[in-house]
Scaffold this motif. Sequence first.
Motif, PDB file in Angstrom:
ATOM      1  N   CYS A  87      35.967 -39.433  26.642  1.00 22.28           N
ATOM      2  CA  CYS A  87      35.791 -37.981  26.622  1.00 22.28           C
ATOM      3  C   CYS A  87      35.616 -37.431  25.207  1.00 22.28           C
ATOM      4  O   CYS A  87      35.151 -36.312  25.027  1.00 22.28           O
ATOM      5  CB  CYS A  87      36.944 -37.279  27.331  1.00 22.28           C
ATOM      6  SG  CYS A  87      38.466 -37.235  26.384  1.00 22.28           S
ATOM      7  N   GLY A  88      36.004 -38.210  24.198  1.00 21.43           N
ATOM      8  CA  GLY A  88      35.822 -37.760  22.824  1.00 21.43           C
ATOM      9  C   GLY A  88      36.945 -36.900  22.273  1.00 21.43           C
ATOM     10  O   GLY A  88      36.902 -36.487  21.122  1.00 21.43           O
ATOM     11  N   LYS A 108      28.632 -30.122  23.693  1.00 24.08           N
ATOM     12  CA  LYS A 108      27.528 -29.189  23.933  1.00 24.08           C
ATOM     13  C   LYS A 108      27.391 -28.191  22.788  1.00 24.08           C
ATOM     14  O   LYS A 108      26.289 -27.861  22.376  1.00 24.08           O
ATOM     15  CB  LYS A 108      27.781 -28.450  25.250  1.00 24.08           C
ATOM     16  CG  LYS A 108      26.633 -27.606  25.726  1.00 24.08           C
ATOM     17  CD  LYS A 108      27.080 -26.839  26.949  1.00 24.08           C
ATOM     18  CE  LYS A 108      26.082 -26.962  28.048  1.00 24.08           C
ATOM     19  NZ  LYS A 108      26.482 -26.187  29.236  1.00 24.08           N
ATOM     20  N   GLU A 109      28.520 -27.747  22.256  1.00 25.10           N
ATOM     21  CA  GLU A 109      28.537 -26.758  21.174  1.00 25.10           C
ATOM     22  C   GLU A 109      28.538 -27.397  19.788  1.00 25.10           C
ATOM     23  O   GLU A 109      28.533 -26.695  18.784  1.00 25.10           O
ATOM     24  CB  GLU A 109      29.771 -25.849  21.323  1.00 25.10           C
ATOM     25  CG  GLU A 109      29.810 -25.064  22.623  1.00 25.10           C
ATOM     26  CD  GLU A 109      28.703 -24.036  22.708  1.00 25.10           C
ATOM     27  OE1 GLU A 109      28.342 -23.437  21.672  1.00 25.10           O
ATOM     28  OE2 GLU A 109      28.187 -23.841  23.829  1.00 25.10           O
ATOM     29  N   GLY A 110      28.597 -28.743  19.740  1.00 28.55           N
ATOM     30  CA  GLY A 110      28.625 -29.425  18.458  1.00 28.55           C
ATOM     31  C   GLY A 110      29.944 -29.258  17.717  1.00 28.55           C
ATOM     32  O   GLY A 110      29.992 -29.336  16.501  1.00 28.55           O
ATOM     33  N   LEU A 111      31.011 -29.033  18.457  1.00 27.53           N
ATOM     34  CA  LEU A 111      32.323 -28.829  17.859  1.00 27.53           C
ATOM     35  C   LEU A 111      33.153 -30.107  17.911  1.00 27.53           C
ATOM     36  O   LEU A 111      33.051 -30.882  18.861  1.00 27.53           O
ATOM     37  CB  LEU A 111      33.078 -27.725  18.601  1.00 27.53           C
ATOM     38  CG  LEU A 111      32.424 -26.349  18.615  1.00 27.53           C
ATOM     39  CD1 LEU A 111      33.201 -25.418  19.533  1.00 27.53           C
ATOM     40  CD2 LEU A 111      32.353 -25.786  17.213  1.00 27.53           C
ATOM     41  N   ARG A 112      33.968 -30.276  16.904  1.00 30.49           N
ATOM     42  CA  ARG A 112      34.891 -31.403  16.893  1.00 30.49           C
ATOM     43  C   ARG A 112      36.120 -30.995  17.703  1.00 30.49           C
ATOM     44  O   ARG A 112      36.772 -29.990  17.384  1.00 30.49           O
ATOM     45  CB  ARG A 112      35.273 -31.720  15.458  1.00 30.49           C
ATOM     46  CG  ARG A 112      36.170 -32.900  15.339  1.00 30.49           C
ATOM     47  CD  ARG A 112      36.389 -33.233  13.885  1.00 30.49           C
ATOM     48  NE  ARG A 112      37.311 -34.340  13.788  1.00 30.49           N
ATOM     49  CZ  ARG A 112      38.055 -34.586  12.748  1.00 30.49           C
ATOM     50  NH1 ARG A 112      37.971 -33.816  11.686  1.00 30.49           N
ATOM     51  NH2 ARG A 112      38.860 -35.604  12.736  1.00 30.49           N
ATOM     52  N   PRO A 113      36.476 -31.767  18.735  1.00 31.25           N
ATOM     53  CA  PRO A 113      37.633 -31.387  19.553  1.00 31.25           C
ATOM     54  C   PRO A 113      38.943 -31.542  18.800  1.00 31.25           C
ATOM     55  O   PRO A 113      39.085 -32.397  17.931  1.00 31.25           O
ATOM     56  CB  PRO A 113      37.576 -32.348  20.738  1.00 31.25           C
ATOM     57  CG  PRO A 113      36.692 -33.457  20.330  1.00 31.25           C
ATOM     58  CD  PRO A 113      35.820 -32.968  19.216  1.00 31.25           C
ATOM     59  N   CYS A 114      39.889 -30.682  19.126  1.00 29.22           N
ATOM     60  CA  CYS A 114      41.228 -30.762  18.541  1.00 29.22           C
ATOM     61  C   CYS A 114      42.008 -31.882  19.225  1.00 29.22           C
ATOM     62  O   CYS A 114      41.772 -32.194  20.390  1.00 29.22           O
ATOM     63  CB  CYS A 114      41.982 -29.452  18.759  1.00 29.22           C
ATOM     64  SG  CYS A 114      41.266 -28.080  17.849  1.00 29.22           S
ATOM     65  N   LYS A 115      42.944 -32.448  18.495  1.00 26.46           N
ATOM     66  CA  LYS A 115      43.790 -33.496  19.054  1.00 26.46           C
ATOM     67  C   LYS A 115      44.731 -32.901  20.096  1.00 26.46           C
ATOM     68  O   LYS A 115      45.283 -31.817  19.911  1.00 26.46           O
ATOM     69  CB  LYS A 115      44.606 -34.164  17.956  1.00 26.46           C
ATOM     70  CG  LYS A 115      45.540 -35.275  18.484  1.00 26.46           C
ATOM     71  CD  LYS A 115      46.338 -35.913  17.377  1.00 26.46           C
ATOM     72  CE  LYS A 115      45.484 -37.003  16.781  1.00 26.46           C
ATOM     73  NZ  LYS A 115      46.216 -37.849  15.833  1.00 26.46           N
ATOM     74  N   VAL A 116      44.902 -33.620  21.180  1.00 20.77           N
ATOM     75  CA  VAL A 116      45.860 -33.259  22.214  1.00 20.77           C
ATOM     76  C   VAL A 116      47.019 -34.239  22.086  1.00 20.77           C
ATOM     77  O   VAL A 116      46.815 -35.451  22.068  1.00 20.77           O
ATOM     78  CB  VAL A 116      45.231 -33.361  23.625  1.00 20.77           C
ATOM     79  CG1 VAL A 116      46.279 -33.150  24.702  1.00 20.77           C
ATOM     80  CG2 VAL A 116      44.088 -32.374  23.769  1.00 20.77           C
ATOM     81  N   VAL A 117      48.230 -33.701  21.952  1.00 17.69           N
ATOM     82  CA  VAL A 117      49.407 -34.549  21.824  1.00 17.69           C
ATOM     83  C   VAL A 117      50.160 -34.553  23.151  1.00 17.69           C
ATOM     84  O   VAL A 117      50.536 -33.495  23.668  1.00 17.69           O
ATOM     85  CB  VAL A 117      50.332 -34.070  20.681  1.00 17.69           C
ATOM     86  CG1 VAL A 117      51.582 -34.944  20.605  1.00 17.69           C
ATOM     87  CG2 VAL A 117      49.585 -34.097  19.356  1.00 17.69           C
TER      88      VAL A 117
END
Length: 143
Positions: free
Chosen positions: A70-71, A3-12
Motif C-alpha cells: 500500500c505504500g 494519486k496526489e503525489g503525496l508521501r504518506p505519513c507513518k501509521v504507528v
Amino acid sequence: CRKEGLRPCKVVLTFAPCGRAKTMTFLKWLGIRVPEEAERRILEAESPVDESVVLLCETLEKILDETQDCGVPLGVSVESVSIFRKEIDAVHELMRRTQAIALDKRGIKWRVVWEDAAAPSVSGVPFGPAAAVAALSAFVATV
C-alpha cells in the motif's frame, strides 16, 4: 497519496498485552475496541496474557500481509498499560516477537545487536525507553 503525489505519513500500531478482565476494562476505557471474539479468546484461555501475545502477533502479521504494497509506512509500538507483573513481562516477549515479525516481513536478513547498558553506547544513542526505540529504528534502517 499516490494519486496526489503525496508521501504518506507513518501509521504507528500500538499493541499492549492483556491478561485480566480488569486490564481489558481499562483498555476499553482508553477507547480501544476489542472484538468480543478476541476478548473471549484471551480471557477464557488457560494463560490469558500468553494468549493475548499470540493474538496480537497474529493481528500484526495479518495487517502486514494485507498492507504490504500500500505504500504507507508502518511502525509498531509495544506498551504496558498495567502494573500486573505477568502483563509487564509479556511486553518484553511481545516486543521480541513483533520485532521479528516486522523484520521478517521485509524479506531481508537481519540481526539484533545487544549492547551493555552500563558501557558507552556503540550506536551513539543514550539509553532509556525513548533511546531504545530510536536505537532500534536506527539499527533496523541500516540493515
